[in-house]
Design a protein around this motif. Structure first.
Motif, mmCIF file in Angstrom:
data_model
loop_
_atom_site.group_PDB
_atom_site.id
_atom_site.type_symbol
_atom_site.label_atom_id
_atom_site.label_comp_id
_atom_site.label_asym_id
_atom_site.label_seq_id
_atom_site.Cartn_x
_atom_site.Cartn_y
_atom_site.Cartn_z
ATOM 1 N N ARG A 5 0.839 -1.189 0.000
ATOM 2 C CA ARG A 5 0.000 0.000 0.000
ATOM 3 C C ARG A 5 0.875 1.240 0.000
ATOM 4 N NH1 ARG A 5 -0.468 -2.103 5.089
ATOM 5 N NH2 ARG A 5 0.239 -0.796 6.794
ATOM 6 N N ILE A 6 0.344 2.276 -0.551
ATOM 7 C CA ILE A 6 1.006 3.581 -0.520
ATOM 8 C C ILE A 6 0.203 4.444 0.434
ATOM 9 C CG2 ILE A 6 1.575 5.659 -1.828
ATOM 10 C CD1 ILE A 6 1.940 3.856 -4.284
ATOM 11 N N THR A 7 0.864 4.974 1.432
ATOM 12 C CA THR A 7 0.194 5.837 2.397
ATOM 13 C C THR A 7 0.627 7.297 2.271
ATOM 14 O OG1 THR A 7 1.881 5.297 4.021
ATOM 15 C CG2 THR A 7 -0.137 3.989 4.084
ATOM 16 N N LEU A 8 1.716 7.527 1.545
ATOM 17 C CA LEU A 8 2.248 8.873 1.396
ATOM 18 C C LEU A 8 2.878 8.995 0.013
ATOM 19 C CD1 LEU A 8 3.090 11.581 2.935
ATOM 20 C CD2 LEU A 8 5.266 10.435 3.322
ATOM 21 N N VAL A 9 2.541 10.046 -0.698
ATOM 22 C CA VAL A 9 3.182 10.389 -1.963
ATOM 23 C C VAL A 9 3.869 11.732 -1.742
ATOM 24 C CG1 VAL A 9 2.799 11.050 -4.367
ATOM 25 C CG2 VAL A 9 1.525 9.139 -3.395
ATOM 26 N N THR A 10 5.168 11.802 -2.044
ATOM 27 C CA THR A 10 5.923 13.036 -1.836
ATOM 28 C C THR A 10 6.251 13.677 -3.175
ATOM 29 O OG1 THR A 10 6.901 12.112 0.174
ATOM 30 C CG2 THR A 10 7.984 14.039 -0.791
ATOM 31 N N ILE A 46 -4.995 8.877 1.885
ATOM 32 C CA ILE A 46 -3.588 9.091 1.525
ATOM 33 C C ILE A 46 -3.157 10.476 1.995
ATOM 34 C CG2 ILE A 46 -4.025 10.041 -0.768
ATOM 35 C CD1 ILE A 46 -1.576 8.292 -1.715
ATOM 36 N N VAL A 47 -1.880 10.629 2.227
ATOM 37 C CA VAL A 47 -1.312 11.924 2.560
ATOM 38 C C VAL A 47 -0.362 12.312 1.437
ATOM 39 C CG1 VAL A 47 0.159 13.200 4.179
ATOM 40 C CG2 VAL A 47 -1.528 11.556 5.045
ATOM 41 N N LEU A 48 -0.479 13.549 0.993
ATOM 42 C CA LEU A 48 0.403 14.104 -0.031
ATOM 43 C C LEU A 48 1.410 14.996 0.678
ATOM 44 C CD1 LEU A 48 0.784 14.373 -3.147
ATOM 45 C CD2 LEU A 48 -0.679 16.397 -3.003
ATOM 46 N N ALA A 49 2.702 14.676 0.544
ATOM 47 C CA ALA A 49 3.744 15.502 1.149
ATOM 48 C C ALA A 49 4.303 16.442 0.082
ATOM 49 C CB ALA A 49 4.855 14.627 1.711
#
Length: 141
Positions: A5-10, A46-49
């Protein structure tokens, strides 16, 4: 084994404050955990950094990286073509660069593309063959 899983995309950005304003205009919420050089934008699931691009490149250890190369796209799926059109219009109004206005596509859906303020490619789409759950999350089997 845990599922992948992807929980953060930077995303590397030139100006964190400017990027925050852009993504807030599209419905993301800035987390209180944000700092000056990195903002954490809360979305659904999801969180976008948004990280200062120069700091991100230095941390990654690879040296220079091309800006917005297009070798990756981020996508947001909606439950109707009208929702796609509205989100696309909001993105352009917030400063996104139009790439491909939303229209019917060969696979039977409705989609378009824009680039954010730092050149990251986004697709907005309605796929009539996919189901979104009550929270707007994509549900594939």
């Amino acid at each position: 084994m845990n599922p992948a899983r992807i929980t953060l995309v930077t995303l590397g950005v030139a100006d964190v404050a400017r990027a925050v304003a852009f993504y807030e205009a599209l419905g993301w919420k800035k987390s209180a955990d944000s700092v000056e050089s990195t903002a954490f934008m809360i979305g659904v699931g999801i969180v976008l950094a948004l990280w200062n691009r120069d700091d991100m490149i230095a941390d990654g250890g690879e040296g220079y990286l091309p800006r917005g190369s297009g070798s990756m796209a981020l996508a947001v799926n909606f439950d109707s073509p009208e929702a796609v059109d509205a989100f696309y219009a909001d993105a352009v109004a917030a400063g996104a660069r139009p790439v491909k206005p939303p229209s019917k596509v060969f696979w039977g859906g409705h989609s378009g593309n824009f680039r954010d303020l730092d050149g990251h490619l986004w697709e907005v789409a309605h796929n009539p063959f996919w189901r979104l759950d009550e929270d707007g999350q994509l549900s594939l089997n």
